[in-house]
Design a protein around this motif. Structure first.
Motif, mmCIF file in Angstrom:
data_model
loop_
_atom_site.group_PDB
_atom_site.id
_atom_site.type_symbol
_atom_site.label_atom_id
_atom_site.label_comp_id
_atom_site.label_asym_id
_atom_site.label_seq_id
_atom_site.Cartn_x
_atom_site.Cartn_y
_atom_site.Cartn_z
ATOM 1 N N HIS A 81 -21.294 33.042 119.301
ATOM 2 C CA HIS A 81 -21.147 34.448 119.684
ATOM 3 C C HIS A 81 -22.478 35.093 119.344
ATOM 4 O O HIS A 81 -22.978 34.938 118.227
ATOM 5 C CB HIS A 81 -20.010 35.122 118.922
ATOM 6 C CG HIS A 81 -18.655 34.782 119.452
ATOM 7 N ND1 HIS A 81 -17.506 35.327 118.936
ATOM 8 C CD2 HIS A 81 -18.253 33.963 120.459
ATOM 9 C CE1 HIS A 81 -16.463 34.867 119.600
ATOM 10 N NE2 HIS A 81 -16.890 34.022 120.518
ATOM 11 N N THR A 84 -21.336 39.345 118.185
ATOM 12 C CA THR A 84 -20.111 39.658 117.448
ATOM 13 C C THR A 84 -19.873 38.611 116.371
ATOM 14 O O THR A 84 -20.567 37.593 116.318
ATOM 15 C CB THR A 84 -18.893 39.689 118.397
ATOM 16 O OG1 THR A 84 -18.760 38.403 119.018
ATOM 17 C CG2 THR A 84 -19.050 40.765 119.464
ATOM 18 N N GLU A 85 -18.860 38.865 115.555
ATOM 19 C CA GLU A 85 -18.548 37.922 114.484
ATOM 20 C C GLU A 85 -18.075 36.588 115.055
ATOM 21 O O GLU A 85 -17.677 36.498 116.222
ATOM 22 C CB GLU A 85 -17.492 38.509 113.546
ATOM 23 C CG GLU A 85 -16.100 38.559 114.134
ATOM 24 C CD GLU A 85 -15.039 38.939 113.122
ATOM 25 O OE1 GLU A 85 -15.085 38.455 111.980
ATOM 26 O OE2 GLU A 85 -14.157 39.721 113.490
ATOM 27 N N ALA A 86 -18.107 35.576 114.218
ATOM 28 C CA ALA A 86 -17.672 34.238 114.604
ATOM 29 C C ALA A 86 -16.156 34.150 114.446
ATOM 30 O O ALA A 86 -15.629 33.613 113.472
ATOM 31 C CB ALA A 86 -18.373 33.188 113.755
ATOM 32 N N TYR A 87 -15.445 34.726 115.422
ATOM 33 C CA TYR A 87 -13.988 34.682 115.441
ATOM 34 C C TYR A 87 -13.563 34.523 116.902
ATOM 35 O O TYR A 87 -14.145 35.160 117.784
ATOM 36 C CB TYR A 87 -13.369 35.961 114.852
ATOM 37 C CG TYR A 87 -11.887 35.833 114.633
ATOM 38 C CD1 TYR A 87 -11.383 35.262 113.462
ATOM 39 C CD2 TYR A 87 -10.985 36.228 115.614
ATOM 40 C CE1 TYR A 87 -10.027 35.105 113.272
ATOM 41 C CE2 TYR A 87 -9.621 36.067 115.439
ATOM 42 C CZ TYR A 87 -9.147 35.508 114.267
ATOM 43 O OH TYR A 87 -7.788 35.336 114.085
ATOM 44 N N SER A 107 -22.053 32.666 114.744
ATOM 45 C CA SER A 107 -22.549 33.965 115.192
ATOM 46 C C SER A 107 -24.054 34.009 114.977
ATOM 47 O O SER A 107 -24.543 33.812 113.869
ATOM 48 C CB SER A 107 -21.899 35.111 114.428
ATOM 49 O OG SER A 107 -22.491 36.330 114.819
ATOM 50 N N ALA A 109 -25.662 36.770 115.791
ATOM 51 C CA ALA A 109 -25.925 38.212 115.873
ATOM 52 C C ALA A 109 -27.070 38.627 114.959
ATOM 53 O O ALA A 109 -27.762 39.606 115.232
ATOM 54 C CB ALA A 109 -24.661 39.006 115.534
ATOM 55 N N ASP A 110 -27.306 37.855 113.893
ATOM 56 C CA ASP A 110 -28.392 38.185 112.969
ATOM 57 C C ASP A 110 -29.758 38.122 113.653
ATOM 58 O O ASP A 110 -30.693 38.798 113.237
ATOM 59 C CB ASP A 110 -28.374 37.275 111.744
ATOM 60 C CG ASP A 110 -28.641 35.816 112.075
ATOM 61 O OD1 ASP A 110 -28.006 35.283 113.015
ATOM 62 O OD2 ASP A 110 -29.485 35.208 111.408
ATOM 63 N N GLY A 115 -25.617 41.742 113.013
ATOM 64 C CA GLY A 115 -24.617 41.293 112.051
ATOM 65 C C GLY A 115 -25.124 40.078 111.304
ATOM 66 O O GLY A 115 -26.188 39.554 111.607
ATOM 67 N N GLN A 118 -23.015 33.604 110.742
ATOM 68 C CA GLN A 118 -21.735 33.027 110.320
ATOM 69 C C GLN A 118 -21.539 31.669 110.976
ATOM 70 O O GLN A 118 -21.911 31.464 112.135
ATOM 71 C CB GLN A 118 -20.559 33.927 110.733
ATOM 72 C CG GLN A 118 -20.569 35.291 110.101
ATOM 73 C CD GLN A 118 -19.464 36.175 110.680
ATOM 74 O OE1 GLN A 118 -18.973 35.955 111.781
ATOM 75 N NE2 GLN A 118 -19.079 37.182 109.921
ATOM 76 N N ARG A 120 -18.114 29.362 111.150
ATOM 77 C CA ARG A 120 -16.705 29.335 110.761
ATOM 78 C C ARG A 120 -15.940 28.340 111.627
ATOM 79 O O ARG A 120 -16.312 28.097 112.770
ATOM 80 C CB ARG A 120 -16.093 30.726 110.908
ATOM 81 C CG ARG A 120 -16.754 31.748 109.998
ATOM 82 C CD ARG A 120 -16.393 33.165 110.343
ATOM 83 N NE ARG A 120 -15.022 33.501 109.981
ATOM 84 C CZ ARG A 120 -14.452 34.675 110.272
ATOM 85 N NH1 ARG A 120 -15.117 35.612 110.925
ATOM 86 N NH2 ARG A 120 -13.208 34.914 109.914
ATOM 87 N N GLU A 131 -7.878 30.083 110.370
ATOM 88 C CA GLU A 131 -9.206 29.739 109.855
ATOM 89 C C GLU A 131 -9.061 28.668 108.790
ATOM 90 O O GLU A 131 -8.078 28.632 108.039
ATOM 91 C CB GLU A 131 -9.916 30.962 109.280
ATOM 92 C CG GLU A 131 -11.346 30.646 108.883
ATOM 93 C CD GLU A 131 -12.209 31.872 108.625
ATOM 94 O OE1 GLU A 131 -13.429 31.691 108.415
ATOM 95 O OE2 GLU A 131 -11.684 33.000 108.642
#
Length: 140
Positions: A81, A84-87, A107, A109-110, A115, A118, A120, A131
């Motif tokens: 992603h 967005t977050e890694a979900y 993720s 995003a950084d 963000g 991540q 996950r 999770e």
């Protein structure tokens, strides 16, 4: 729990970062019924999109034939992603058709300061997302 080697972890992260700002996707295969992730298989995101990924259908068919020939199965199915977050999204959940696989989301995003980074892992079975812990080891 997903147990994965540092080398595989690094390959997944490197692929996600290399394809940013588009989503990256791929698989890590392992011997049938072993649950052990061994062979890194980066795939092309046929959608070439920062918000969606899609395996090329011809590439995916070829891959599944290869897995059968090698007595392997998908152990990890991963994608990134980018903002967005890694979900798992609703779309990710609807496309999850390997109940035995670990679904890894990274993720990136950084990279755009949107963000934190991540990594996950989730189990997705019949639309239910759980999770799980990720354990990174030097070797199996």
């Amino acid at each position: 729990m997903l147990t994965i080697t540092q080398a595989l972890y690094d390959q997944i992260v490197a692929h996600a970062r290399a394809d940013h700002p588009d989503e990256a996707c791929g698989m890590v295969a392992g011997p049938e019924s072993s649950g052990r992730a061994e062979r890194f298989i980066p795939m092309l995101n046929a959608a070439r999109s920062p918000t969606f990924y899609e395996f090329d259908s011809a590439d995916l068919l070829k891959l599944y034939r290869e897995l059968d020939d090698r007595d392997e199965e998908p152990v990890v199915i991963y994608h990134s992603h980018t903002a967005t977050e890694a979900y798992p999204s609703r779309t990710d959940i609807s496309y999850a058709n390997e109940p035995g696989a670990h679904y890894v989301l990274v993720s990136t995003a950084d990279a755009d300061e949107a963000g934190p980074f991540q990594f996950r892992s989730f189990r997705i079975v019949e639309g239910e997302v759980t999770e799980e812990e990720v354990k990174v080891v030097a070797a199996y």
